[in-house]
Design an enzyme around this catalytic site. Sequence first.
Site, PDB file in Angstrom:
ATOM      1  N   LYS A 251     -17.783  25.535 -36.409  1.00  0.00           N
ATOM      2  CA  LYS A 251     -18.139  24.781 -35.190  1.00  0.00           C
ATOM      3  C   LYS A 251     -18.771  23.437 -35.512  1.00  0.00           C
ATOM      4  CE  LYS A 251     -18.911  28.563 -31.945  1.00  0.00           C
ATOM      5  NZ  LYS A 251     -19.524  29.623 -32.761  1.00  0.00           N
ATOM      6  N   THR A 257     -17.065  29.345 -43.483  1.00  0.00           N
ATOM      7  CA  THR A 257     -17.506  30.038 -44.698  1.00  0.00           C
ATOM      8  C   THR A 257     -17.649  31.523 -44.383  1.00  0.00           C
ATOM      9  OG1 THR A 257     -19.813  29.554 -44.135  1.00  0.00           O
ATOM     10  CG2 THR A 257     -18.720  28.065 -45.697  1.00  0.00           C
ATOM     11  N   ASN A 259     -19.181  34.678 -44.750  1.00  0.00           N
ATOM     12  CA  ASN A 259     -20.465  35.140 -45.291  1.00  0.00           C
ATOM     13  C   ASN A 259     -20.460  36.608 -45.710  1.00  0.00           C
ATOM     14  OD1 ASN A 259     -20.799  32.746 -43.520  1.00  0.00           O
ATOM     15  ND2 ASN A 259     -22.885  32.866 -44.274  1.00  0.00           N
ATOM     16  N   GLU A 309     -22.098  31.140 -49.135  1.00  0.00           N
ATOM     17  CA  GLU A 309     -21.191  30.535 -48.156  1.00  0.00           C
ATOM     18  C   GLU A 309     -19.853  30.181 -48.801  1.00  0.00           C
ATOM     19  OE1 GLU A 309     -22.239  29.636 -44.924  1.00  0.00           O
ATOM     20  OE2 GLU A 309     -24.396  30.033 -45.115  1.00  0.00           O
ATOM     21  N   HIS A 314      -7.650  27.818 -48.097  1.00  0.00           N
ATOM     22  CA  HIS A 314      -6.381  28.258 -47.516  1.00  0.00           C
ATOM     23  C   HIS A 314      -6.523  28.193 -45.997  1.00  0.00           C
ATOM     24  CE1 HIS A 314      -2.657  30.649 -47.310  1.00  0.00           C
ATOM     25  NE2 HIS A 314      -3.225  31.290 -46.301  1.00  0.00           N
ATOM     26  N   TYR A 321     -13.366  38.871 -40.120  1.00  0.00           N
ATOM     27  CA  TYR A 321     -14.653  39.575 -40.122  1.00  0.00           C
ATOM     28  C   TYR A 321     -14.428  41.060 -40.412  1.00  0.00           C
ATOM     29  CZ  TYR A 321     -16.881  35.477 -38.084  1.00  0.00           C
ATOM     30  OH  TYR A 321     -17.354  34.214 -37.869  1.00  0.00           O
ATOM     31  N   ARG A 334     -22.688  21.477 -58.745  1.00  0.00           N
ATOM     32  CA  ARG A 334     -23.886  20.633 -58.510  1.00  0.00           C
ATOM     33  C   ARG A 334     -24.966  21.448 -57.802  1.00  0.00           C
ATOM     34  NH1 ARG A 334     -24.336  19.380 -53.048  1.00  0.00           N
ATOM     35  NH2 ARG A 334     -22.438  19.765 -51.843  1.00  0.00           N
ATOM     36  N   PHE A 339     -28.881  15.885 -46.855  1.00  0.00           N
ATOM     37  CA  PHE A 339     -28.045  14.715 -46.612  1.00  0.00           C
ATOM     38  C   PHE A 339     -28.579  13.949 -45.419  1.00  0.00           C
ATOM     39  CE2 PHE A 339     -25.425  17.459 -49.114  1.00  0.00           C
ATOM     40  CZ  PHE A 339     -24.670  16.599 -49.900  1.00  0.00           C
TER      41      PHE A 339
HETATM   42  P1  ADP Z   1     -19.967  32.466 -39.547  1.00  0.00           P
HETATM   43  O1  ADP Z   1     -21.188  31.671 -39.311  1.00  0.00           O
HETATM   44  O2  ADP Z   1     -19.902  33.716 -38.733  1.00  0.00           O
HETATM   45  O3  ADP Z   1     -19.748  32.710 -40.991  1.00  0.00           O
HETATM   46  P2  ADP Z   1     -18.028  30.368 -39.690  1.00  0.00           P
HETATM   47  O4  ADP Z   1     -17.879  29.305 -38.664  1.00  0.00           O
HETATM   48  O5  ADP Z   1     -18.606  30.007 -41.006  1.00  0.00           O
HETATM   49  O6  ADP Z   1     -18.772  31.571 -39.013  1.00  0.00           O
HETATM   50  O7  ADP Z   1     -16.584  30.965 -39.904  1.00  0.00           O
HETATM   51  C1  ADP Z   1     -16.390  31.931 -40.876  1.00  0.00           C
HETATM   52  C2  ADP Z   1     -15.290  32.904 -40.509  1.00  0.00           C
HETATM   53  O8  ADP Z   1     -14.069  32.222 -40.321  1.00  0.00           O
HETATM   54  C3  ADP Z   1     -15.047  33.859 -41.662  1.00  0.00           C
HETATM   55  O9  ADP Z   1     -15.868  34.993 -41.555  1.00  0.00           O
HETATM   56  C4  ADP Z   1     -13.580  34.205 -41.501  1.00  0.00           C
HETATM   57  O10 ADP Z   1     -13.433  35.331 -40.676  1.00  0.00           O
HETATM   58  C5  ADP Z   1     -12.984  32.983 -40.821  1.00  0.00           C
HETATM   59  N1  ADP Z   1     -12.229  32.066 -41.699  1.00  0.00           N
HETATM   60  C6  ADP Z   1     -11.063  31.473 -41.340  1.00  0.00           C
HETATM   61  N2  ADP Z   1     -10.604  30.671 -42.310  1.00  0.00           N
HETATM   62  C7  ADP Z   1     -11.495  30.730 -43.329  1.00  0.00           C
HETATM   63  C8  ADP Z   1     -11.578  30.098 -44.610  1.00  0.00           C
HETATM   64  N3  ADP Z   1     -10.618  29.276 -45.051  1.00  0.00           N
HETATM   65  N4  ADP Z   1     -12.642  30.391 -45.397  1.00  0.00           N
HETATM   66  C9  ADP Z   1     -13.602  31.217 -44.964  1.00  0.00           C
HETATM   67  N5  ADP Z   1     -13.588  31.831 -43.763  1.00  0.00           N
HETATM   68  C10 ADP Z   1     -12.545  31.604 -42.927  1.00  0.00           C
HETATM   69  N1  RBF Z   2     -25.503  22.739 -47.261  1.00  0.00           N
HETATM   70  C1  RBF Z   2     -26.520  21.907 -47.593  1.00  0.00           C
HETATM   71  O1  RBF Z   2     -27.489  21.812 -46.859  1.00  0.00           O
HETATM   72  N2  RBF Z   2     -26.467  21.156 -48.730  1.00  0.00           N
HETATM   73  C2  RBF Z   2     -25.417  21.190 -49.577  1.00  0.00           C
HETATM   74  O2  RBF Z   2     -25.433  20.504 -50.606  1.00  0.00           O
HETATM   75  C3  RBF Z   2     -24.310  22.041 -49.245  1.00  0.00           C
HETATM   76  N3  RBF Z   2     -23.218  22.114 -50.032  1.00  0.00           N
HETATM   77  C4  RBF Z   2     -22.188  22.927 -49.706  1.00  0.00           C
HETATM   78  C5  RBF Z   2     -21.047  22.990 -50.508  1.00  0.00           C
HETATM   79  C6  RBF Z   2     -19.966  23.821 -50.192  1.00  0.00           C
HETATM   80  C7  RBF Z   2     -18.780  23.860 -51.077  1.00  0.00           C
HETATM   81  C8  RBF Z   2     -20.024  24.621 -49.007  1.00  0.00           C
HETATM   82  C9  RBF Z   2     -18.887  25.508 -48.637  1.00  0.00           C
HETATM   83  C10 RBF Z   2     -21.144  24.561 -48.191  1.00  0.00           C
HETATM   84  C11 RBF Z   2     -22.225  23.713 -48.520  1.00  0.00           C
HETATM   85  N4  RBF Z   2     -23.352  23.633 -47.715  1.00  0.00           N
HETATM   86  C12 RBF Z   2     -24.397  22.816 -48.054  1.00  0.00           C
HETATM   87  C13 RBF Z   2     -23.592  24.720 -46.770  1.00  0.00           C
HETATM   88  C14 RBF Z   2     -23.311  24.432 -45.359  1.00  0.00           C
HETATM   89  O3  RBF Z   2     -24.478  23.863 -44.861  1.00  0.00           O
HETATM   90  C15 RBF Z   2     -23.052  25.810 -44.752  1.00  0.00           C
HETATM   91  O4  RBF Z   2     -21.803  26.255 -45.146  1.00  0.00           O
HETATM   92  C16 RBF Z   2     -23.187  25.761 -43.279  1.00  0.00           C
HETATM   93  O5  RBF Z   2     -24.543  25.676 -42.984  1.00  0.00           O
HETATM   94  C17 RBF Z   2     -22.579  26.978 -42.602  1.00  0.00           C
HETATM   95  O6  RBF Z   2     -23.507  28.010 -42.464  1.00  0.00           O
HETATM   96 MG    MG Z   3     -20.076  31.039 -42.371  1.00  0.00          MG
END
Ligand code: ADP
Ligand code: RBF
Ligand code: MG
Length: 377
Positions: A251, A257, A259, A309, A314, A321, A334, A339
Site C-alpha cells: 500500500k 513483503t 512476513n 521483510e 516475481h 498468506y 547494506r 531516509f
Molecule cells: P503485509 O503487511 O501483510 O505483509 P504487504 O503489503 O507487505 O502486506 O504484502 C505482502 C503480501 O503480498 C504477502 O504476504 C503475499 O501474500 C503477497 N505478495 C504478492 N506478491 C509478493 C511478492 N512479490 N513478494 C512478497 N509478497 C508478495
Molecule cells: N526500511 C527502512 O526503514 N530502512 C531501510 O533501509 C529499508 N530497506 C529495505 C530493503 C529491502 C530490500 C526491503 C524489501 C525493505 C526495506 N525496508 C527498509 C523495509 C520497509 O520499510 C518495509 O518493507 C515496509 O515497512 C513494509 O513493512
Molecule cells: Mg509485508
Amino acid sequence: MIGRLLHLSQQLLPIVFFAVITDGIVCNVLKISLGKYGKEWDGRETLKIVGKTPFEAASAVVDDYGLPCSPIEFVSELSPLFSQQWCNIKALPGANRLIKHLKSNGVPMALASNSPRESIDAKISFHNGWKDSFSVIIGGDEVRTGKPSPDIFFEAARRLRMEPSSCLVIEDSLPGVTAGKAAEMEVVAVPSLPKQSHLYTAADEVINSLLDLQLEKWGLPPFADWVERTLPVDPWYIGGPVIKGFGRGSKVLGIPTANLSTKDCSDLLAQYPSGVYFGWAGLSTRGIFKMVMSIGWNPYFSNKEKTIEPWLLHEFTEDFYGEELRLVIVGYIRPEFNFPSLESLIAKIHEDRRVAEKALDLPVYSSYKNDSHLRVS
Ligand code: ADP
Ligand code: RBF
Ligand code: MG
C-alpha cells in the site's frame, strides 16, 4: 560477561576489538538465579551489565533487586551457571571473517576483556583458530581497574610493543569505548544492543555490525570478499507460514513483503544483525524465486519489533498468506537506514533489488537455488 577481542595491528595500525553475543546467555542465567530469590528478571537490566566486570554487574543486580546476599556471594552463585553456557556462545556474524582476514594479513591482534582471564580462555576455546590468532589476551583480573579505565588497553599495547595511538579498538560496550578513548586509541563501536548508537558519540565511528567494518578507513588491509556490491555470508535457513505484516508494504511502498512470524525464529533473528540481505525463496505450490529482504526495525517507520521483510522478485497474481515460505539467505548488501522521504526509501529498495537480482546469478549464490530446504514437501 561478554568476551571481547582486541586487535593490535602492525606499524601505525590499530587495535581491533569485538564481542561474541552473550545477551541471551546473560538473560538465561539471571532468569534462573533471580528465580531462586523469588524475583523476575527484567530484560531492561541488560544495559547496566554489558561491558561490566562480573563484580560490578552482580552489584548492580543485587542493588536493583534488593537481594539478600552480597555481590561476591551472588558472583559465586552465577559463575557455575555461566560456565555451563560458554559452549553456546555464537561468534558475532563477521567475527570469524575479521579474525581470519587480519591474521592472514599479518596484523597483530590482542583481546582485552573485563571478563576474568580464565573465562576468556574457556569461551574462546569453543572457537576454532581464535586462540592462536591473538598474540595477546588480557582479562579484567590482570589489570588494576577494568574498563572504563584505560588500563587494560595500555597493557595490551605494552605487551604488543605498540604505541597506544597506533591501535584501533573495536568495542561493543560503552565502558569499552570510554576505555579506548581514554587510552587515546581509535575506537570503532559496534553496539551489541539495538537502537543504542546515539549513546556512543565518543567513538570515532559507530557501525551497525562487523559486516559494515571498512578496514581501509583505519589504514588496515581492506576485505577482499565483496563481490558486485554484495558480501557472501554463511547461508542461514528460515521458514514458516506467511503472516500479515504492517499492511503497508504494497500500500505505502508498492513493495509487498511476505512476513514470517518473528516468534518462530526469534533466536535466529536476534543473532543476525539488522540489514538488507538477499537469497532464494521457496513457496510450496509456486516454485523458487530470487528474494531481497530487510531484517530489522525499519528505521523509516520506527518499528518497535525486529521483523523480516522478504520481497520475492516475481510478479504474483494473488496473495499467498498462510502458505509455507522457505528462505535461504546467502548474501548481505547494506545496513538499514532512515531516509529523508518515502521516495528515497523506495528508490533505495529498488536499487537493492537490482543488486540482488544480478548477484544471485553468480555461482557463489546461484548454487543455493537447488537447496532442499527450499522445496516444501
Ligand atoms: P503485509 O503487511 O501483510 O505483509 P504487504 O503489503 O507487505 O502486506 O504484502 C505482502 C503480501 O503480498 C504477502 O504476504 C503475499 O501474500 C503477497 N505478495 C504478492 N506478491 C509478493 C511478492 N512479490 N513478494 C512478497 N509478497 C508478495
Ligand atoms: N526500511 C527502512 O526503514 N530502512 C531501510 O533501509 C529499508 N530497506 C529495505 C530493503 C529491502 C530490500 C526491503 C524489501 C525493505 C526495506 N525496508 C527498509 C523495509 C520497509 O520499510 C518495509 O518493507 C515496509 O515497512 C513494509 O513493512
Ligand atoms: Mg509485508
